[in-house]
Design an enzyme around this catalytic site. Structure first.
Site, PDB file in Angstrom:
ATOM      1  N   GLY A  98      15.770 -39.458 -14.367  1.00  0.00           N
ATOM      2  CA  GLY A  98      15.121 -38.165 -14.571  1.00  0.00           C
ATOM      3  C   GLY A  98      15.545 -37.127 -13.559  1.00  0.00           C
ATOM      4  O   GLY A  98      16.713 -36.987 -13.233  1.00  0.00           O
ATOM      5  N   ASN A 156      10.593 -42.117 -16.998  1.00  0.00           N
ATOM      6  CA  ASN A 156      10.216 -40.788 -16.506  1.00  0.00           C
ATOM      7  C   ASN A 156       8.709 -40.665 -16.347  1.00  0.00           C
ATOM      8  O   ASN A 156       8.229 -39.975 -15.440  1.00  0.00           O
ATOM      9  CB  ASN A 156      10.748 -39.707 -17.452  1.00  0.00           C
ATOM     10  CG  ASN A 156      12.171 -39.314 -17.144  1.00  0.00           C
ATOM     11  OD1 ASN A 156      12.432 -38.567 -16.211  1.00  0.00           O
ATOM     12  ND2 ASN A 156      13.112 -39.845 -17.913  1.00  0.00           N
ATOM     13  N   PHE A 180      18.263 -41.660 -23.284  1.00  0.00           N
ATOM     14  CA  PHE A 180      19.165 -41.338 -22.175  1.00  0.00           C
ATOM     15  C   PHE A 180      18.520 -40.391 -21.172  1.00  0.00           C
ATOM     16  O   PHE A 180      17.444 -39.878 -21.392  1.00  0.00           O
ATOM     17  CB  PHE A 180      20.515 -40.842 -22.664  1.00  0.00           C
ATOM     18  CG  PHE A 180      20.548 -39.536 -23.424  1.00  0.00           C
ATOM     19  CD1 PHE A 180      21.678 -39.189 -24.116  1.00  0.00           C
ATOM     20  CD2 PHE A 180      19.476 -38.662 -23.441  1.00  0.00           C
ATOM     21  CE1 PHE A 180      21.756 -37.981 -24.808  1.00  0.00           C
ATOM     22  CE2 PHE A 180      19.527 -37.466 -24.107  1.00  0.00           C
ATOM     23  CZ  PHE A 180      20.682 -37.121 -24.812  1.00  0.00           C
ATOM     24  N   GLU A 181      19.191 -40.225 -20.016  1.00  0.00           N
ATOM     25  CA  GLU A 181      18.644 -39.488 -18.859  1.00  0.00           C
ATOM     26  C   GLU A 181      17.365 -40.136 -18.354  1.00  0.00           C
ATOM     27  O   GLU A 181      16.457 -39.463 -17.851  1.00  0.00           O
ATOM     28  CB  GLU A 181      18.393 -38.019 -19.221  1.00  0.00           C
ATOM     29  CG  GLU A 181      19.672 -37.259 -19.553  1.00  0.00           C
ATOM     30  CD  GLU A 181      19.413 -35.799 -19.854  1.00  0.00           C
ATOM     31  OE1 GLU A 181      18.246 -35.372 -19.752  1.00  0.00           O
ATOM     32  OE2 GLU A 181      20.375 -35.096 -20.179  1.00  0.00           O
ATOM     33  N   GLY A 182      17.297 -41.450 -18.475  1.00  0.00           N
ATOM     34  CA  GLY A 182      16.073 -42.168 -18.114  1.00  0.00           C
ATOM     35  C   GLY A 182      15.163 -42.216 -19.320  1.00  0.00           C
ATOM     36  O   GLY A 182      14.835 -41.170 -19.894  1.00  0.00           O
TER      37      GLY A 182
END
Length: 278
Positions: free
Chosen positions: A11, A99, A92-94
């Protein structure tokens, strides 16, 4: 205490973590340290925006496909690819779960460092803000203060129950995170709308006002549910009864009227403009 609470590489903290991996603290210049420190302050906001926007997008896409019926699964229609592509945003992106865990971990770090003091005075100040009078969007601002008070209250109670083991209580952390996400979403909408109304007048910004009222109405219903589940999970006996009574008391004023009409007005505005606009 909270020895397991560490910065996450997911994140909003990814940039800071990557920078720290590339060199030791001794290698960083004062300017680089300032950049890293400043960026880390927005880690929570990054996590909130990622979770909230990806799940809102998922909801919109799911409804759009439903409107297409069976045709929504046919590649001839664009919604088919949008539906498939939207799912990755929660991974994706955590993942959104990671998050969500990042958010309360930041609160716990602030408690450990003394930046956030969870005592009776803090709770009284948060509760006092609920009673403040406001000339513009009064109910919406009251909702923001109410959720902030509930978040601090329930975080404090969760810490009392779990103590240093709070980092392992993922069910409670997830509920606290959802309260924080709802708070951020409501406050962002209220602040943006207030600025627009003060600048252009309420009659020229009625769409923003209607949207903000609907966001607050929806969020407060979700907050009530999340807070109820959290109380049921962390409290027992008299404390359980007391927390439920407090929740009912502070939430009693939030009964919106005419939401169908406001929703239709928003829909009409979007249909007329033929695009998403605010």
């Amino acid at each position: 205490m909270f020895q397991d609470v560490k910065p996450s590489s997911f994140g909003g903290t990814f940039i800071v973590k990557a920078a720290s991996d590339a060199c030791t603290p001794e290698d960083l210049t004062s300017e680089q340290k300032l950049i890293a420190q400043t960026a880390s302050q927005f880690a929570m906001e990054c996590s909130v925006c990622k979770v909230y926007s990806s799940e809102a997008f998922d909801t919109v896409v799911d409804e759009a496909l439903q409107l297409h019926g069976g045709a929504g699964f046919i590649q001839d229609y664009e919604i088919e690819s949008v539906y498939r592509d939207s799912r990755i945003n929660r991974i994706f992106e955590g993942t959104n779960e990671i998050n969500r865990l990042v958010l309360p971990m930041h609160f716990l770090r602030k408690v450990k460092s003394g930046e956030l003091v969870l005592n009776q005075e803090t709770l009284e100040q948060a509760y006092g803000a609920i009673k403040e009078e406001n000339d513009l969007l009064p109910l919406e601002k009251k909702a923001v203060h109410t959720v902030r008070y509930l978040l601090l209250l329930l975080l404090s109670e969760a810490l009392k129950v779990a103590k240093e083991h709070i980092v392992h209580e993922q069910e409670a952390l997830m509920k606290l995170s959802n309260l924080a996400i709802g708070l951020y979403a409501m406050e962002s909408a209220v602040i943006r709308t207030e600025k627009a109304v003060r600048k252009n007048g309420k009659e020229n910004e009625q769409l923003k006002v209607n949207l903000t009222e609907l966001v607050v109405d929806l969020t407060m219903r979700e907050v009530r549910d999340e807070a109820t589940q959290l109380i049921n999970g962390i409290a027992t006996g008299k404390k359980h009864q007391a927390l439920h009574y407090e929740l009912q008391t502070v939430m009693s004023d939030f009964q919106y009227e005419g939401t169908f009409t406001k929703t239709r007005r928003v829909a009409d505005s979007l249909i007329e403009s033929d695009r998403y606009t605010c």
